[in-house]
Scaffold this active site. Structure first.
Site: not given
Length: 408
Positions: A292, A128, A390, A388, A361
């Site tokens: 695909r 914490c 940015t 942890e 995408q």
């Protein structure tokens, strides 16, 4: 001259394959369910404990791998399985690192086993540090720890937020201010034993991603812990504070605070988590592109798709190499003179966001549905550039390290 190699040795390959098997057979089949439930996956954690993955011994073995690759290898495979469940399995590790980085041998031996429990009665732990007004700006921390000399107890008051396992943990490691006049140098870490009066769970957050991992506020109201629960002990703290006051008067070198010591040790591991998520999304996209068909041929026959996959794989491999370098440097005792730990976390985190978005995408409309896992992976990947430290903070750390200037 010793032979240079980047090959994992036989023991490492066996461990990697063992963890990969657990991720494939146990974590992945449960991933969608626990993401939807947004609850701690206790049955999966227990399974991990039964096979030995969720245990102090396992993490100690990986932590002390002389090559430094044990931890990032394990993190990559677990997070390849699913980020939310994997974070529930490894979240205790951040609290354990906090004790390992700052605690005495007695504290390490006493408290880390209690963080994990047993396979029949698994426990978790929480680290914490962040607060509502003190995330990246740890200097704004308001949680206070006051020493009651008569009782040899510390009294903690404040509110922590974004705590993984916060409130449900058996053991909480809490960073608090002991000398407000010293800024971040006046911080210390405390062990809050299970069942300590005054500690309660506040708001539990409903998150965009990693939803199988419990994240909540932790409220501390006149929480009293014995003097023995100060990580490192009072003598060491007094010496550190005295040095900090002296260097502050002299305008000298910075003294690292307890939270930063924990984050520095864990950043390459977070980078490895991001690599695992990115690799998982890439593999789904690659398989999909080969099967695909559109306009009478597999979509991978189109350069627009094939080149994306080529870039995705290249970036993933580059991110892994940065993580491995930082991990090796840490275990070899090489200083991060260019903030290599932050570099690894920064690049891998950004790659995870980009690669998972590209995977969505490539799958098109299917990628936007929860019928395919890349939608969840993309949501999960967003956390790596936030927690942890940015990405902006990582860039700041790197820039300051390279320049030696107090860049703001």
């Amino acid at each position: 001259m010793a032979e240079f190699t980047m090959e994992l040795n036989e023991d490492q390959r066996q461990v990697r394959d063992w963890i990969h098997g657990f991720a494939a057979d146990v974590i992945r089949p449960a991933a969608a369910e626990w993401d939807e439930r947004e609850e701690t996956p206790w049955p999966v954690i227990q399974e991990a404990a039964k096979v030995g993955i969720y245990s102090l011994d396992f993490y100690a073995q990986q932590f002390f791998d002389p090559t430094g690759l044990g931890v990032p290898m394990a993190m990559e495979e677990l997070f390849w399985g699913d980020a939310g469940i994997a974070l529930s399995i490894v979240g205790t590790g951040l609290a354990a690192i906090g004790v390992l980085a700052n605690g005495t041998e007695e504290q390490i031996g006493t408290w880390i086993p209690q963080m994990y429990g047993t396979p029949d009665d698994v426990k978790v732990a929480a680290f914490c540090s962040s607060e509502p007004d003190a995330g990246s700006d740890v200097g704004s921390m308001r949680t206070r720890a006051v020493y009651d000399q008569a009782k040899d107890e510390w009294v903690l008051n404040g509110t922590k937020t974004w705590a993984t396992n916060g409130g449900i943990a058996n053991v909480h490691i809490v960073v608090a201010v002991v000398d407000p006049g010293l800024g971040t140098k006046g911080h210390a870490s405390f062990i809050v034993p299970p069942g300590t009066p005054g500690l309660s769970q506040g708001q539990k957050f409903k998150k965009h991603g990693i939803r199988a991992s419990h994240t909540a506020e932790v409220v501390l109201e006149d929480v009293r812990v014995p003097g023995s629960c100060l990580l490192g002990g009072k003598e060491k703290l007094d010496e550190r504070l005295a040095r900090a006051r002296e260097t502050a008067r002299a305008g000298g070198e910075r003294v690292k605070n307890a939270a930063m010591a924990t984050f520095e040790a864990s950043r390459p591991a977070v980078g490895a988590m991001a690599v695992g998520t990115a690799r998982a999304a890439y593999e789904v996209a690659l398989d999909y592109a080969k099967t695909r068909t559109q306009f009478g041929r597999p979509i991978i026959d189109n350069q627009g798709v094939a080149f994306q996959l080529a870039d995705m794989r290249t970036q993933i491999d580059a991110a892994r190499l940065l993580v491995w370098r930082a991990s090796w440097m840490a275990v070899a005792g090489r200083p991060f003179t260019a903030a290599e730990g932050s570099m690894s976390k920064l690049y891998a985190s950004e790659v995870a966001k980009k690669v998972t978005a590209q995977a969505v995408q490539i799958l098109g409309g299917n990628g936007y549905t929860r019928e395919y896992p890349v939608e969840r992976m993309h949501r999960d990947a967003a956390i790596y550039t936030i927690f942890e430290g940015t990405s902006e903070i990582q860039r700041l750390v790197i820039a300051r390290t390279l320049s030696g200037m107090p860049i703001r």
